[in-house]
Enzyme design. Structure first.
Site, PDB file in Angstrom:
ATOM      1  N   HIS A 115       1.535  -5.152  -5.462  1.00  0.00           N
ATOM      2  CA  HIS A 115       1.858  -4.443  -6.926  1.00  0.00           C
ATOM      3  C   HIS A 115       1.034  -3.714  -6.207  1.00  0.00           C
ATOM      4  O   HIS A 115       0.725  -2.829  -6.912  1.00  0.00           O
ATOM      5  CB  HIS A 115       1.862  -4.969  -8.019  1.00  0.00           C
ATOM      6  CG  HIS A 115       2.973  -5.585  -7.572  1.00  0.00           C
ATOM      7  ND1 HIS A 115       2.699  -6.115  -9.130  1.00  0.00           N
ATOM      8  CD2 HIS A 115       4.706  -5.363  -7.687  1.00  0.00           C
ATOM      9  CE1 HIS A 115       3.715  -7.093  -9.422  1.00  0.00           C
ATOM     10  NE2 HIS A 115       4.763  -7.067  -8.063  1.00  0.00           N
TER      11      HIS A 115
HETATM   12  C1  LIG Z   1       6.702  -9.543  -0.815  1.00  0.00           C
HETATM   13  C2  LIG Z   1       6.998  -8.001  -1.964  1.00  0.00           C
HETATM   14  C3  LIG Z   1       7.221  -8.385  -3.383  1.00  0.00           C
HETATM   15  C4  LIG Z   1       7.843  -7.940  -4.327  1.00  0.00           C
HETATM   16  N1  LIG Z   1       8.424  -7.867  -4.724  1.00  0.00           N
HETATM   17  C5  LIG Z   1       7.956  -7.150  -6.840  1.00  0.00           C
HETATM   18  C6  LIG Z   1       9.321  -8.199  -7.611  1.00  0.00           C
HETATM   19  O1  LIG Z   1       9.608  -8.886  -7.587  1.00  0.00           O
HETATM   20  N2  LIG Z   1       9.567  -6.898  -8.355  1.00  0.00           N
HETATM   21  C7  LIG Z   1       9.216  -5.863  -8.735  1.00  0.00           C
HETATM   22  O2  LIG Z   1       9.727  -5.033  -9.679  1.00  0.00           O
HETATM   23  N3  LIG Z   1       7.968  -5.651  -7.599  1.00  0.00           N
HETATM   24  C8  LIG Z   1       8.295  -6.275  -6.723  1.00  0.00           C
HETATM   25  N4  LIG Z   1       7.198  -5.784  -5.508  1.00  0.00           N
HETATM   26  C9  LIG Z   1       6.881  -3.816  -5.226  1.00  0.00           C
HETATM   27  C10 LIG Z   1       7.908  -3.053  -5.372  1.00  0.00           C
HETATM   28  O3  LIG Z   1       8.793  -3.283  -3.502  1.00  0.00           O
HETATM   29  C11 LIG Z   1       7.135  -2.122  -4.737  1.00  0.00           C
HETATM   30  O4  LIG Z   1       6.405  -2.152  -6.339  1.00  0.00           O
HETATM   31  C12 LIG Z   1       8.070  -1.431  -4.650  1.00  0.00           C
HETATM   32  O5  LIG Z   1       8.840  -0.663  -3.973  1.00  0.00           O
HETATM   33  C13 LIG Z   1       6.972   0.344  -4.693  1.00  0.00           C
HETATM   34  O6  LIG Z   1       8.057   1.426  -3.989  1.00  0.00           O
HETATM   35  P1  LIG Z   1       7.129   2.224  -3.058  1.00  0.00           P
HETATM   36  O7  LIG Z   1       8.748   3.947  -3.024  1.00  0.00           O
HETATM   37  O8  LIG Z   1       6.261   3.370  -3.594  1.00  0.00           O
HETATM   38  O9  LIG Z   1       7.429   1.314  -1.642  1.00  0.00           O
HETATM   39  P2  LIG Z   1       8.250   1.419  -0.535  1.00  0.00           P
HETATM   40  O10 LIG Z   1       9.264   0.653  -1.254  1.00  0.00           O
HETATM   41  O11 LIG Z   1       7.017   0.382  -0.013  1.00  0.00           O
HETATM   42  O12 LIG Z   1       9.047   2.996   0.168  1.00  0.00           O
HETATM   43  C14 LIG Z   1       8.159   2.990   0.983  1.00  0.00           C
HETATM   44  C15 LIG Z   1       9.553   3.269   2.607  1.00  0.00           C
HETATM   45  O13 LIG Z   1       8.250   4.538   3.253  1.00  0.00           O
HETATM   46  C16 LIG Z   1       8.794   3.796   4.581  1.00  0.00           C
HETATM   47  N5  LIG Z   1       7.822   4.821   5.880  1.00  0.00           N
HETATM   48  C17 LIG Z   1       6.862   4.071   5.298  1.00  0.00           C
HETATM   49  N6  LIG Z   1       6.271   5.084   6.763  1.00  0.00           N
HETATM   50  C18 LIG Z   1       6.914   6.116   6.561  1.00  0.00           C
HETATM   51  C19 LIG Z   1       7.018   7.141   7.891  1.00  0.00           C
HETATM   52  N7  LIG Z   1       5.932   7.355   8.265  1.00  0.00           N
HETATM   53  N8  LIG Z   1       8.052   7.771   8.319  1.00  0.00           N
HETATM   54  C20 LIG Z   1       9.584   7.721   6.889  1.00  0.00           C
HETATM   55  N9  LIG Z   1       9.556   6.737   6.154  1.00  0.00           N
HETATM   56  C21 LIG Z   1       8.245   6.284   6.052  1.00  0.00           C
HETATM   57  C22 LIG Z   1       9.444   3.228   4.501  1.00  0.00           C
HETATM   58  O14 LIG Z   1      10.268   2.617   5.170  1.00  0.00           O
HETATM   59  C23 LIG Z   1       9.289   2.191   3.489  1.00  0.00           C
HETATM   60  O15 LIG Z   1      11.428   2.695   2.811  1.00  0.00           O
HETATM   61  C24 LIG Z   1       7.282  -5.937  -4.084  1.00  0.00           C
HETATM   62  C25 LIG Z   1       6.720  -6.013  -3.570  1.00  0.00           C
HETATM   63  C26 LIG Z   1       6.135  -6.455  -1.978  1.00  0.00           C
HETATM   64  C27 LIG Z   1       5.920  -6.212  -0.823  1.00  0.00           C
END
Ligand SMILES: Cc1cc2nc3c(=O)[nH]c(=O)nc-3n(C[C@H](O)[C@H](O)[C@H](O)COP(=O)(O)OP(=O)(O)OC[C@H]3O[C@@H](n4cnc5c(N)ncnc54)[C@H](O)[C@@H]3O)c2cc1C
Length: 186
Positions: free
Chosen positions: A117
């Site tokens: 997280h």
């Molecule tokens: C193993 C795991 C299990 C989890 N389980 C849960 C759960 O059960 N419940 C829950 O509520 N949360 C869970 N989480 C946490 C939740 O997934 C994250 O808090 C959430 O996805 C964060 O969203 P975000 O948009 O900040 O980042 P992300 O979802 O990581 O999105 C980032 C995006 O940016 C893209 N990206 C990266 N670099 C580039 C680039 N240079 N150019 C273009 N695109 C790029 C990536 O491909 C990705 O699609 C879990 C996380 C993990 C890793």
């Protein structure tokens, strides 16, 4: 404190990846949700493909160490509850009940892992001296650039981060439309 009971036996490898155990079982653990330790994330190189330098500084405050001990004691109490104790044939963990607080903390340091997280590395705030984004998710001092993801949280939420990230993204969509002079969808 968030309690997890996972219906599978696994441990976390040093690289952070979960590894399923060979035997049937379950994992009971607790996670302090309001850490007060503050880490850092720094750009390591001008090459954007290089990984950043991440220093979590976990357990660097007395409050977080006390929370970790409280987490261990809570798990110990839950594991001893009759409904759980009768399911437990052979515990894989050291005997928490026999550990003093220092030993419990040592064990926590040795076996604890983060819970996937990461947040707040690009947080919202009023002042560019201690935050990256303003309240409309615009990067302080940079025009036409917003950050919309979990890094924008001002503080970590008291639970899992997926739903709050989606909520932030929906709010950001409204802000972007408003600033473009368009009406958000009802
Ligand atoms: C193993 C795991 C299990 C989890 N389980 C849960 C759960 O059960 N419940 C829950 O509520 N949360 C869970 N989480 C946490 C939740 O997934 C994250 O808090 C959430 O996805 C964060 O969203 P975000 O948009 O900040 O980042 P992300 O979802 O990581 O999105 C980032 C995006 O940016 C893209 N990206 C990266 N670099 C580039 C680039 N240079 N150019 C273009 N695109 C790029 C990536 O491909 C990705 O699609 C879990 C996380 C993990 C890793």
């Amino acid at each position: 404190m968030q309690v997890y009971c996972n219906p599978g036996l696994y441990s976390t490898r040093p690289d952070g990846k979960p590894e399923m155990g060979p035997a049937p079982g379950f994992v009971l653990c607790a996670q302090p949700c309001r850490p007060t330790s503050r880490g850092s994330i720094e750009i390591a190189s001008a090459d954007p493909a290089q990984a950043p330098l991440i220093q979590p500084n976990s357990l660097s405050t007395e409050q977080d160490r006390l929370d970790a001990i409280a987490a261990g004691r809570l798990v110990q109490r839950l594991a001893a509850a009759p409904t759980i104790a009768r399911l437990t044939k052979s515990p894989r963990t050291p005997g928490f009940a026999r550990m003093d607080d220092a030993a419990l903390l040592d064990d926590y340091r040795a076996r604890a892992a983060t819970n996937f997280h990461p947040t707040c590395t690009c947080r919202m705030g009023n002042d560019a001296s201690d935050s990256v984004l303003d309240a409309r998710l615009r990067v302080h001092g940079v025009r036409r650039l917003r950050v919309v993801d979990a890094s924008a949280f001002p503080n970590i939420t008291s639970g899992n981060t997926n739903a709050p990230t989606i909520m932030l993204a929906m709010r950001a969509a409204d802000l972007i439309l408003e600033d473009a002079g368009r009406t958000p969808a009802p």
